[in-house]
Design a protein around this motif. Structure first.
Motif, PDB file in Angstrom:
ATOM      1  N   MET A 183       0.831  -1.429   0.035  1.00 36.97           N
ATOM      2  CA  MET A 183      -0.121  -0.044  -0.009  1.00 36.97           C
ATOM      3  C   MET A 183       0.786   1.183  -0.059  1.00 36.97           C
ATOM      4  SD  MET A 183      -1.534   2.619   1.405  1.00 36.97           S
ATOM      5  CE  MET A 183      -0.787   2.583   2.949  1.00 36.97           C
ATOM      6  N   THR A 184       0.805   2.229  -0.892  1.00 40.38           N
ATOM      7  CA  THR A 184       1.738   3.289  -0.926  1.00 40.38           C
ATOM      8  C   THR A 184       1.166   4.490  -0.216  1.00 40.38           C
ATOM      9  OG1 THR A 184       0.576   3.930  -3.136  1.00 40.38           O
ATOM     10  CG2 THR A 184       2.638   2.543  -3.133  1.00 40.38           C
ATOM     11  N   PHE A 185       1.794   5.227   0.329  1.00 39.19           N
ATOM     12  CA  PHE A 185       1.194   6.659   0.656  1.00 39.19           C
ATOM     13  C   PHE A 185       2.112   7.696   0.331  1.00 39.19           C
ATOM     14  CE2 PHE A 185      -0.686   9.590   3.582  1.00 39.19           C
ATOM     15  CZ  PHE A 185       0.442  10.231   4.325  1.00 39.19           C
ATOM     16  N   ARG A 186       1.727   8.717  -0.334  1.00 42.56           N
ATOM     17  CA  ARG A 186       2.289   9.575  -1.008  1.00 42.56           C
ATOM     18  C   ARG A 186       2.419  10.787   0.059  1.00 42.56           C
ATOM     19  NH1 ARG A 186       0.282  11.333  -5.629  1.00 42.56           N
ATOM     20  NH2 ARG A 186      -1.505  10.089  -5.303  1.00 42.56           N
ATOM     21  N   PRO A 187       3.253  11.288   0.783  1.00 43.91           N
ATOM     22  CA  PRO A 187       3.143  12.344   1.728  1.00 43.91           C
ATOM     23  C   PRO A 187       2.914  13.817   0.728  1.00 43.91           C
ATOM     24  CG  PRO A 187       5.278  11.142   2.297  1.00 43.91           C
ATOM     25  CD  PRO A 187       4.497  10.803   1.052  1.00 43.91           C
ATOM     26  N   LEU A 188       2.305  14.571   1.127  1.00 45.93           N
ATOM     27  CA  LEU A 188       1.971  15.918   0.389  1.00 45.93           C
ATOM     28  C   LEU A 188       3.021  17.062   0.684  1.00 45.93           C
ATOM     29  CD1 LEU A 188      -0.621  16.647  -1.533  1.00 45.93           C
ATOM     30  CD2 LEU A 188      -1.545  17.926   0.427  1.00 45.93           C
ATOM     31  N   LYS A 193      -0.390   4.663  11.780  1.00 46.54           N
ATOM     32  CA  LYS A 193      -0.050   3.305  11.590  1.00 46.54           C
ATOM     33  C   LYS A 193      -0.715   2.949  10.227  1.00 46.54           C
ATOM     34  CE  LYS A 193      -1.606   0.704  15.235  1.00 46.54           C
ATOM     35  NZ  LYS A 193      -0.407  -0.019  15.747  1.00 46.54           N
ATOM     36  N   ILE A 194       0.389   2.477   9.341  1.00 49.35           N
ATOM     37  CA  ILE A 194       0.170   2.224   8.092  1.00 49.35           C
ATOM     38  C   ILE A 194       0.478   0.696   7.722  1.00 49.35           C
ATOM     39  CG2 ILE A 194       0.843   2.508   5.679  1.00 49.35           C
ATOM     40  CD1 ILE A 194       0.973   5.183   6.265  1.00 49.35           C
ATOM     41  N   ASP A 195      -0.450  -0.066   7.376  1.00 46.96           N
ATOM     42  CA  ASP A 195      -0.315  -1.542   7.262  1.00 46.96           C
ATOM     43  C   ASP A 195       0.274  -2.095   8.591  1.00 46.96           C
ATOM     44  OD1 ASP A 195      -1.222  -1.227   4.583  1.00 46.96           O
ATOM     45  OD2 ASP A 195       0.879  -1.248   3.797  1.00 46.96           O
TER      46      ASP A 195
END
Lengths: 95, 95, 95, 95, 95, 95, 95
Positions: free
Chosen positions: B1-6, B76-78
């Motif tokens: 799962m990707t998370f792109r900080p802004l 909390k990510i994944d």
């Protein structure tokens, strides 16, 4: 182990009042808000303007500086207590 | 799962004081306001100026950084506890 | 019924922790200051500089985002509870 | 009697929750910090930059808007209770 | 005796709620934070930008205005109680 | 003995309420926050912009001014009590 | 031993009220918030704009100045008590 301060930050080693050298600044009374003396170990690349241009700092590694007593954050690197601060915390350069 | 900080945000994994590597920065006393060490997992595209131009960040994925103890927000990510912070929270880059 | 957020504002539907999809970010403990997940329903045209030029937002309708727990203002539109926030409240984009 | 709001100000008539039209936004519970609905009666010419250039507003007379509950100042004009607010108080435009 | 307000300041005579003219704005209840009505006696030359250019004001002598209840400073000139305020205190122009 | 105020500062002699001249502004009740009257003895060269350009002041030596009651700092020069203030403390120029 | 103040800082020697010279400013009552008199020992190179251009200061070594009573930080250099302050703390130049 190297540590590169970011932007306008400096890594500084505090010079204790006692072990002052000949050209020394004597600041015996550390109780009062007297400025502190230190040596710059590493300096950031400089402040970044909104358009990305970087303005180099006027303080560089090796400079002996006076800075505000409560400036910066203490950090231990390779067992040594050092301080990370911003260039704007520096009053001036000695010698 | 990707998370792109802004924009100028970073996703960071905290490196606990104990599991320090050889080039280690030893920060045994986490009680005091000692800076924290971490690894950058993902970085935003950069700060946007008023006219829309984007200035890339100086910190990138993979960098090991020192940051202020109270910086950022836990997420909390994944199932993993990570931290989202801004580049301005970063003191500098290790190694 | 349409609602066009103004300038750098976003209309967001909150995604409750339980009904997380496969690529899910699991944020079970909503008590702590954990960031919230949501889906962007509508986005403003962008921030207006002093000279009137408009800089489009980096977040758009359909994006899944993480945002600060206390960000924005709750609003009920067509009977549904939604949130109006600014782009600067958004930590990043998921997936 | 006309009233011309100055610069980025708006003259707004509040639309009470009960008398909502078909396309209505139902905001029954006005106790909470729910945004308010209103109609723009008159809008200022726009924000003036330091060099004098004026940037027109994106909100105009006739628009139905959502705005923060505590925004603006109440005024009575020709016996009618209205509100004077700034464009920055407006969340967005309905319909 | 003349008094030239400086830059973006205005000299204003307060119009008491009772002696309202036909086109009057009736603001009977001065207890609440209702805006005040007044007439501009004299206006400054305008705001000076950092480079010295002056941007004329949009409010001029003779205008009838609405302004915030607590705006400005009271002054007595030639025995008359007047108010000195800034253009940014003005909500708008009547008539 | 000369004293050159720096940048946007002014050296001002206070004109006491009693010894008002014919064209006088009578401010009998100094208890309230009434503005004070004074005469400009010396004015700075002007405000310096970030690029170093200097914008001359609009107030000059010899001007009679109104200023906020609590503005500036008292100083005794050659035995006379005077006030040092900034141009932004000045409401306007009399006569 | 030399000390170079950084950017817009000044190193100043305080001139005590008693040992005033002929052209003296007599400030007998140091209890009140009276400005202090001093002599500039060393001045920084000037303020740095975001694009790096440096604007020289208007105060230079040798100038006699008036400054705010609580301005700056005390420092002892070569056994002498001096003060480090910013140019913006200076009211003006004497003589």
């Amino acid at each position: 182990m190297t540590f590169r301060p970011l932007h306008d930050r400096l890594l500084v080693r505090r010079i204790e009042a006692e072990d002052k050298t000949a050209g020394g600044i004597i600041i015996p009374d550390t109780a009062k808000e007297k400025p502190q003396e230190g040596e710059v170990i590493a300096a950031g690349a400089g402040l970044k303007a909104e358009d990305g241009t970087v303005t180099p700092l006027d303080v560089k590694a090796g400079d002996r500086i006076l800075f505000g007593k409560w400036s910066g954050t203490e950090v231990k690197i390779d067992g040594e207590d050092l301080i990370i601060m911003k260039e704007s915390d520096v009053f001036g350069i000695i010698g």
